[in-house]
Design a protein around this motif. Structure first.
Motif, PDB file in Angstrom:
ATOM      1  N   LEU A  64       0.816  -1.188  -0.069  1.00  0.00           N
ATOM      2  CA  LEU A  64      -0.224  -0.113   0.126  1.00  0.00           C
ATOM      3  C   LEU A  64       0.701   1.270  -0.230  1.00  0.00           C
ATOM      4  N   PRO A  65       0.359   2.508  -0.623  1.00  0.00           N
ATOM      5  CA  PRO A  65       1.311   3.510  -0.456  1.00  0.00           C
ATOM      6  C   PRO A  65       1.531   4.107   0.709  1.00  0.00           C
ATOM      7  N   GLY A  66       0.673   4.008   1.815  1.00  0.00           N
ATOM      8  CA  GLY A  66       0.846   4.293   3.272  1.00  0.00           C
ATOM      9  C   GLY A  66       1.916   3.343   3.556  1.00  0.00           C
ATOM     10  N   THR A  67       2.176   2.032   3.344  1.00  0.00           N
ATOM     11  CA  THR A  67       3.292   1.266   3.780  1.00  0.00           C
ATOM     12  C   THR A  67       4.452   1.751   3.223  1.00  0.00           C
ATOM     13  N   GLN A  68       4.452   1.882   1.998  1.00  0.00           N
ATOM     14  CA  GLN A  68       5.835   2.435   1.203  1.00  0.00           C
ATOM     15  C   GLN A  68       6.494   3.531   1.805  1.00  0.00           C
ATOM     16  N   ILE A  69       5.447   4.429   2.229  1.00  0.00           N
ATOM     17  CA  ILE A  69       5.894   5.760   2.821  1.00  0.00           C
ATOM     18  C   ILE A  69       6.473   5.817   4.025  1.00  0.00           C
ATOM     19  N   VAL A  70       5.730   4.857   4.979  1.00  0.00           N
ATOM     20  CA  VAL A  70       6.064   4.733   6.381  1.00  0.00           C
ATOM     21  C   VAL A  70       7.589   4.029   6.500  1.00  0.00           C
ATOM     22  N   LEU A  71       7.600   2.999   5.620  1.00  0.00           N
ATOM     23  CA  LEU A  71       8.904   2.289   5.688  1.00  0.00           C
ATOM     24  C   LEU A  71      10.055   3.131   5.156  1.00  0.00           C
ATOM     25  N   MET A  72       9.833   3.872   4.072  1.00  0.00           N
ATOM     26  CA  MET A  72      10.563   4.686   3.427  1.00  0.00           C
ATOM     27  C   MET A  72      11.147   5.486   4.451  1.00  0.00           C
TER      28      MET A  72
ATOM     29  N   THR B 151       5.361   9.955  10.868  1.00  0.00           N
ATOM     30  CA  THR B 151       6.235  10.030   9.382  1.00  0.00           C
ATOM     31  C   THR B 151       5.587  10.232   8.257  1.00  0.00           C
ATOM     32  N   THR B 152       4.253   9.875   8.052  1.00  0.00           N
ATOM     33  CA  THR B 152       3.451  10.094   6.974  1.00  0.00           C
ATOM     34  C   THR B 152       3.401  11.687   6.847  1.00  0.00           C
ATOM     35  N   THR B 153       3.209  12.410   7.856  1.00  0.00           N
ATOM     36  CA  THR B 153       2.978  13.907   8.018  1.00  0.00           C
ATOM     37  C   THR B 153       4.064  14.657   7.519  1.00  0.00           C
ATOM     38  N   PHE B 154       5.288  14.080   7.906  1.00  0.00           N
ATOM     39  CA  PHE B 154       6.569  14.635   7.712  1.00  0.00           C
ATOM     40  C   PHE B 154       6.635  14.599   6.098  1.00  0.00           C
ATOM     41  N   PHE B 155       6.549  13.224   5.835  1.00  0.00           N
ATOM     42  CA  PHE B 155       6.799  13.018   4.226  1.00  0.00           C
ATOM     43  C   PHE B 155       6.001  13.888   3.499  1.00  0.00           C
ATOM     44  N   VAL B 156       4.481  13.905   3.630  1.00  0.00           N
ATOM     45  CA  VAL B 156       3.813  14.860   3.046  1.00  0.00           C
ATOM     46  C   VAL B 156       4.264  16.425   3.100  1.00  0.00           C
TER      47      VAL B 156
ATOM     48  N   THR C 295      -1.293  11.215  -7.516  1.00  0.00           N
ATOM     49  CA  THR C 295      -1.487  12.744  -6.804  1.00  0.00           C
ATOM     50  C   THR C 295      -1.822  12.615  -5.459  1.00  0.00           C
ATOM     51  N   ILE C 296      -1.021  13.407  -4.507  1.00  0.00           N
ATOM     52  CA  ILE C 296      -1.696  13.427  -3.212  1.00  0.00           C
ATOM     53  C   ILE C 296      -2.602  14.527  -3.081  1.00  0.00           C
ATOM     54  N   PRO C 297      -3.810  14.183  -2.635  1.00  0.00           N
ATOM     55  CA  PRO C 297      -4.875  15.428  -2.557  1.00  0.00           C
ATOM     56  C   PRO C 297      -4.485  16.348  -1.628  1.00  0.00           C
ATOM     57  N   PHE C 298      -5.086  17.755  -1.922  1.00  0.00           N
ATOM     58  CA  PHE C 298      -4.571  18.822  -1.179  1.00  0.00           C
ATOM     59  C   PHE C 298      -5.354  18.775   0.299  1.00  0.00           C
ATOM     60  N   GLU C 299      -6.324  17.745   0.518  1.00  0.00           N
ATOM     61  CA  GLU C 299      -6.990  17.715   1.670  1.00  0.00           C
ATOM     62  C   GLU C 299      -5.888  17.039   2.744  1.00  0.00           C
ATOM     63  N   LEU C 300      -5.022  16.098   2.059  1.00  0.00           N
ATOM     64  CA  LEU C 300      -3.980  15.531   2.957  1.00  0.00           C
ATOM     65  C   LEU C 300      -2.723  16.468   3.334  1.00  0.00           C
ATOM     66  N   VAL C 301      -2.666  17.231   2.239  1.00  0.00           N
ATOM     67  CA  VAL C 301      -1.630  18.381   2.653  1.00  0.00           C
ATOM     68  C   VAL C 301      -1.865  19.446   3.451  1.00  0.00           C
TER      69      VAL C 301
ATOM     70  N   ILE D 122      -1.745  19.857  11.320  1.00  0.00           N
ATOM     71  CA  ILE D 122      -1.099  18.974  12.569  1.00  0.00           C
ATOM     72  C   ILE D 122       0.302  19.613  12.990  1.00  0.00           C
ATOM     73  N   VAL D 123       1.071  19.947  12.066  1.00  0.00           N
ATOM     74  CA  VAL D 123       2.620  20.601  12.339  1.00  0.00           C
ATOM     75  C   VAL D 123       2.108  21.770  12.941  1.00  0.00           C
ATOM     76  N   PHE D 124       1.327  22.504  12.464  1.00  0.00           N
ATOM     77  CA  PHE D 124       1.199  24.074  12.987  1.00  0.00           C
ATOM     78  C   PHE D 124       0.790  23.650  14.505  1.00  0.00           C
ATOM     79  N   MET D 125      -0.330  23.110  14.885  1.00  0.00           N
ATOM     80  CA  MET D 125      -0.850  22.980  16.006  1.00  0.00           C
ATOM     81  C   MET D 125       0.008  22.311  17.153  1.00  0.00           C
ATOM     82  N   SER D 126       1.046  21.155  16.556  1.00  0.00           N
ATOM     83  CA  SER D 126       2.026  20.582  17.444  1.00  0.00           C
ATOM     84  C   SER D 126       2.939  21.631  17.827  1.00  0.00           C
TER      85      SER D 126
END
Length: 600
Positions: free
Chosen positions: A379-387, A469-474, A495-501, A507-511
């Protein structure tokens, strides 16, 4: 008696069952609540307070009476079900437990003490065994009651907040009982420890190994387990797979949102995999630790070997970082034992990559499909997490080694020792608070590197915290796309949708805002500590990591309260908190014209 008479009796009986079924069920549910409440209180008194022999006998009577009640209740509801065989199939686990309880009651009532094996050879553990049986039954009953949460009309995010608050509160009260600690504990320290265990952080203000008794350590381990996989996940697993209770559609959607699955059909499949995989990995890790520690004989008793193995396996997989050694993994008994340290590191890694990734990567069915169909990939999420995870581990290990090889790693004499210790700390910095070196001896660059790794944290759907990690990747992909002038963000020809971006930036701003505000508040209430140490403790608490520079135990009640809030927010998630506290606005169909202005 004629067949006609029998048929009339059967018809009347079925009519009686249909008319009274709901009424009997409601009465039993109310009675179960009060019986469970009373018996749980009795068990808490038994384990939490120093009591007399007479009180022990009273508690024993209460426990046996409650067991008798649950046996009667089960068969009464069985009688009032229209299809008895189907009812037994649906509640098979509960049926087996009830049969075992009946055998126990009969042996207790009719067999003399010299023939009763349980009360003879195992008399010291007999009441404890019966209490465990009772707790299993009560867990099933409470899991069934969880379906009533849908009537309160709580959103999934509010339900998540509430469940962790309840678990933290219960844990605090339990840890304050006299028999949980060796010398007593203050409310703020009990609250801090309960929050740290429930939020699988690992920060401690008192020594877990020496300040808590075995009972207190067991409570902490249970809080870690329930907090790691989420008490809602655990309760729903019991409800669905063990008690056979049916869920309404709204409840199913609620659990779907909590598990972040895409399809309703995937919810219970993932739910079962989460619980079974958690227990399997923890038991496997505990067995490996047990065999090693038993072989080298570092513990005095068999029971101590078993408990240390189980505790550290649960703590590692759930990314909690609690250790029963006062010096954590710097203790001379383990700090140079690379086999148990490797097992702990692997458990931390597996717990931190997320249950979806574990399922996608290790599921035998998926492996066979990928071998059979070359086009079928992870899955794309798995690839992103492992990478992303392996890049962080590789980069972090190399940089930490060169930054600290002559400072905090100076006592590690060989190249392998230094590299292994660097790798270990980069792995655990992703949200598990074990440590092999004194972090207070680290230079500022090394500490700052760990702060960045802690802030990124683990992966979605895992037991870890951080921005993920996925947030950092995006975020990185978005920055690169902006620099290159691309209008869309792509990964693997998708294409990674704008909704995820947009979600990643939020998430990063609030954190960052929570960390900044917490550091600011701690700098006010704890002015004697260095800024880098305060920043380190704050990020460690918010990212539910648990690594510490050693200043947390010296904090005032105000300072500890700030870290408690950070741990809680970090565990439930910034977006979950925002969703729970804000009103969702319906998006209107119209859109205003674009406007442009200078930024950057």
């Amino acid at each position: 008696m004629s067949s006609r008479t029998v048929s009339n009796y059967r018809r009347k009986l079925n009519l009686h069952i249909v008319v009274n079924q709901d009424r009997v069920t409601r009465i039993m549910q109310v009675l179960s609540f009060f019986v469970s409440l009373g018996t749980i209180a009795a068990i808490v008194i038994y384990h939490g307070f120093y009591i007399t022999v007479e009180v022990k006998e009273t508690i024993r009577t209460i426990v046996f009476a409650s067991i008798f009640f649950y046996v009667i209740k089960y068969f009464l509801l069985l009688f009032y079900s229209l299809n008895i065989k189907k009812r037994i199939r649906e509640t098979l686990f509960e049926f087996v437990v009830i049969i075992l309880l009946i055998i126990n009651l009969l042996s207790n009532l009719f067999l003399p003490d010299n023939l009763n094996i349980l009360q003879g050879k195992f008399s010291d553990y007999y009441l404890l065994l019966i209490q465990l049986f009772f707790l299993v039954v009560v867990t099933i009953e409470l899991s069934k009651a969880s379906t009533f949460l849908t009537k309160i009309h709580l959103s999934p995010s509010s339900l998540m907040l509430l469940s962790f608050l309840i678990l933290i509160s219960v844990g605090t009260l339990l840890l304050m009982l006299p028999r949980m600690t060796t010398n007593g504990i203050s409310f703020i320290d009990a609250l801090f420890t309960s929050t740290s265990a429930t939020c699988v952080t690992g920060l401690t203000v008192i020594n877990i190994g020496s300040e808590f008794t075995l009972k207190g350590q067991v409570v902490i381990m249970i809080l870690i387990q329930l907090g790691g996989i989420s008490i809602l996940t655990f309760a729903t697993f019991f409800t669905t797979f063990l008690s056979g209770a049916k869920q309404g559609l709204r409840y199913q959607y609620m659990i779907k949102d909590l598990l972040s699955t895409n399809k309703l059909s995937e919810t219970y499949l993932l739910l079962r995999e989460i619980v079974t995989a958690s227990f399997f990995i923890e038991i496997a890790g505990a067995l490996l630790l047990y065999m090693y520690w038993k072989n080298i004989g570092i513990f005095d008793t068999e029971g101590q070997t078993v408990f240390y193995s189980l505790f550290h396996a649960v703590s590692a997989f759930n990314n909690a970082g609690f250790s029963l050694w006062d010096a954590n993994l710097m203790d001379p008994q383990v700090t140079f034992s690379y086999f148990p340290l490797s097992i702990i590191m692997i458990l931390v890694f597996l717990g931190g990559i997320g249950f979806v990734v574990i399922s996608d990567f290790f599921n035998p069915q998926f492996i066979r499909e990928r071998k059979k169909f070359r086009w079928k990939k992870l899955l794309p999420g798995t690839q992103i997490v492992l990478m992303t995870t392996f890049m962080i581990l590789l980069f972090g290990t190399i940089v930490l080694y060169f930054l600290e090889k002559d400072i905090s790693l100076a006592e590690r004499t060989t190249f392998f020792d230094k590299v292994f210790t660097s790798l270990f700390h980069v792995v655990v910095a992703r949200t598990a608070g074990f440590n092999m070196v004194n972090l207070a001896n680290m230079a500022i660059p090394g500490m700052f590197l760990l702060i960045v790794i802690m802030f990124i944290g683990a992966s979605p759907g895992s037991t870890g915290g951080g921005i993920k990690t996925t947030t950092f990747f995006v975020l990185i992909k978005s920055v690169l796309a902006t620099i290159q002038g691309k209008k869309s963000i792509e990964f693997n020809k998708k294409t990674i949708p704008f909704e995820l971006v947009d979600k990643a930036y939020s998430i990063v701003f609030m954190s960052l805002m929570i960390v900044i505000l917490s550091v600011f508040a701690l700098a006010i209430v704890e002015p004697t500590f260095d800024f880098i140490d305060i920043l380190f403790e704050t990020v460690s608490a918010f990212a539910t990591c648990g690594l510490t520079s050693g200043i947390s135990p010296e904090f005032s009640s105000a300072g500890k309260t700030i870290l408690i809030i950070d741990m809680y927010i970090g565990r439930v998630g910034t977006l979950t908190l925002a969703y729970a506290l804000s009103k969702r606005v319906k998006e209107s169909r119209h859109q205003y014209p674009d406007t442009y202005f200078m930024v950057g």
